[in-house]
Design a protein around this motif. Structure first.
Motif, PDB file in Angstrom:
ATOM      1  N   UNK A   1       0.798  -1.220   0.000  1.00  0.00           N
ATOM      2  CA  UNK A   1       0.000   0.000   0.000  1.00  0.00           C
ATOM      3  C   UNK A   1       0.830   1.269   0.000  1.00  0.00           C
ATOM      4  N   UNK A   2       2.058   1.196  -0.505  1.00  0.00           N
ATOM      5  CA  UNK A   2       2.938   2.372  -0.501  1.00  0.00           C
ATOM      6  C   UNK A   2       3.398   2.724  -1.913  1.00  0.00           C
ATOM      7  N   UNK A   3       2.679   2.255  -2.920  1.00  0.00           N
ATOM      8  CA  UNK A   3       3.103   2.496  -4.302  1.00  0.00           C
ATOM      9  C   UNK A   3       3.225   3.985  -4.607  1.00  0.00           C
ATOM     10  N   UNK A   4       2.361   4.800  -3.982  1.00  0.00           N
ATOM     11  CA  UNK A   4       2.413   6.240  -4.233  1.00  0.00           C
ATOM     12  C   UNK A   4       3.484   6.942  -3.406  1.00  0.00           C
ATOM     13  N   UNK A   5       4.165   6.187  -2.533  1.00  0.00           N
ATOM     14  CA  UNK A   5       5.183   6.785  -1.667  1.00  0.00           C
ATOM     15  C   UNK A   5       6.598   6.435  -2.104  1.00  0.00           C
ATOM     16  N   UNK A   6       6.733   5.756  -3.228  1.00  0.00           N
ATOM     17  CA  UNK A   6       8.063   5.369  -3.698  1.00  0.00           C
ATOM     18  C   UNK A   6       8.133   5.534  -5.210  1.00  0.00           C
ATOM     19  N   UNK A   7       9.260   6.051  -5.676  1.00  0.00           N
ATOM     20  CA  UNK A   7       9.508   6.204  -7.112  1.00  0.00           C
ATOM     21  C   UNK A   7      10.711   5.354  -7.482  1.00  0.00           C
ATOM     22  N   UNK A   8      10.529   4.482  -8.469  1.00  0.00           N
ATOM     23  CA  UNK A   8      11.614   3.634  -8.953  1.00  0.00           C
ATOM     24  C   UNK A   8      12.181   4.274 -10.225  1.00  0.00           C
TER      25      UNK A   8
END
Length: 385
Positions: free
Chosen positions: A284-291
């Motif tokens: 649930x943290x996809x919007x909190x991390x940029x690859x």
């Protein structure tokens, strides 16, 4: 003095810190008045001068043999290519220097009196080069039991591939031991790495050993650090994989987000990007991390400048840990695993070292630095000095 470097890759063809260090050392030696050439792999033949270094790229030296069943056979073929290249280009080096283990195996088969190898990982004693078991703990030797049931590369392999992995990692170690014993001068990037390797390799007493830390790009220290950003921004530079602690990193971010909902993590590097994008989504943290994937050294530096702290939660005994130098050069606090060579490049004043695989400890260190900018600034400035 005429010096020839052997390296499977050379910038801009970069996998990680090893290639960056090779370039910095080559250019520094050239600037000191030495005649420096690099023999490396390339999709097409090129003979260029860059940074005062002559770079000879040849398709025949491309690292297509990263996991051969028999390393000795491929090393002999590479030795023939290098011998012909030295003769064809009339290089006549005073010193031949290999900068990663594939080139070291080739170097061991060349008839030259002054050969040097830089040892950057555990290749002399470990078939996988990272000296780690499947559960993240350090390997204590490549016995048949360890290789079959504990080696993480064998455990993770599919059943049809397991015999090939065993042959690659167990079958080639005897050749590697003999190969490194033939090279008269070993340069280690940390005392930790030297201790680990020599305790198992037992090199002949005739071998001269030195410890020389990896260099940092002068461009990283040429300009003063930028002020800390207003946002709760973190970054992690390096390949995305289990050994680098990426799983631990994302689980820690999940905990940090509870205390600081606006936290954002930037992952700078290639590797298993789709896998970790999936893990971030499940947490649930996809919007909190940029690859970001693989990016240039300049882009990494710029991203660090926009972060409060740099994270390196590695699980393996990182032989050196470039993140400690680069984060310090940019005046950023480092949070890293208390494991491996990073202990030699940090102190209690310049970094937060946490137990490896300890998600709560990693998350707590992140929250502390993000909530106390004075502390983050103080630690970062101490690291830069």
């Amino acid at each position: 003095m005429r010096i020839v470097f052997l390296s499977a890759r050379y910038p801009p063809d970069v996998l990680g810190g090893g290639e960056i260090s090779t370039r910095l050392i080559a250019e520094a030696l050239a600037a000191a008045g030495n005649e420096v050439s690099v023999l490396c792999g390339g999709q097409e033949y090129h003979d260029d001068i860059f940074g005062g270094v002559r770079i000879l790229r040849m398709r025949e030296l491309l690292p297509w043999w990263s996991k051969p069943i028999r390393e000795v056979r491929v090393s002999r073929a590479m030795a023939q290519v290098v011998t012909k290249a030295l003769e064809h280009h009339a290089l006549a080096p005073d010193i031949l220097h290999a900068h990663e283990f594939r080139s070291a195996l080739t170097l061991s088969l060349l008839a030259h009196p002054h050969r040097v190898v830089t040892i950057r990982d555990y290749a002399p004693i470990c078939g996988t080069t990272n000296n780690m078991w499947w559960d993240g703990s350090s390997c204590d030797g490549c016995s048949w039991t360890n290789v079959l049931f504990r080696c993480h590369r064998v455990v993770e392999a599919s059943i049809p591939r397991k015999p090939f992995r065993v042959a690659q990692y167990k079958g080639n170690l005897a050749f590697r031991t003999r190969a490194y014993a033939r090279i008269p001068h070993h340069v280690y990037t940390s005392a930790h790495l030297q201790h680990r390797v020599e305790n198992r390799l037992h090199p002949p007493e005739t071998i001269r050993a030195s410890v020389i830390a990896n260099p940092v790009d002068p461009a990283w220290v040429a300009t003063p650090p930028t002020p800390l950003p207003a946002g709760n921004i973190l970054c992690a530079a390096g390949r995305l994989e289990t050994t680098k602690g990426t799983d631990v990193l994302l689980h820690a971010l999940e905990s940090v987000r509870i205390a600081l909902p606006d936290v954002h993590l930037h992952c700078l590097g290639g590797g298993e990007v789709p896998r970790y994008q999936g893990l971030a989504a499940r947490l649930g943290i996809a919007d909190a991390v940029t690859f970001h994937g693989p990016i240039s050294s300049v882009a990494v530096r710029e991203r660090m400048d926009r972060s409060v702290a740099v994270l390196s939660p590695h699980l393996w005994e990182e032989p050196f840990g470039r993140a400690a130098l680069e984060s310090g050069a940019r005046g950023r606090a480092l949070i890293a695993s208390d494991l491996g060579g990073v202990r030699e490049t940090t102190t209690a004043d310049t970094a937060f070292l946490v137990p490896p695989k300890d998600v709560p400890a990693l998350a707590a260190a992140c929250v502390r630095l993000l909530q106390d900018r004075n502390l983050a600034h103080t630690v970062g400035q101490a690291a830069r000095r």
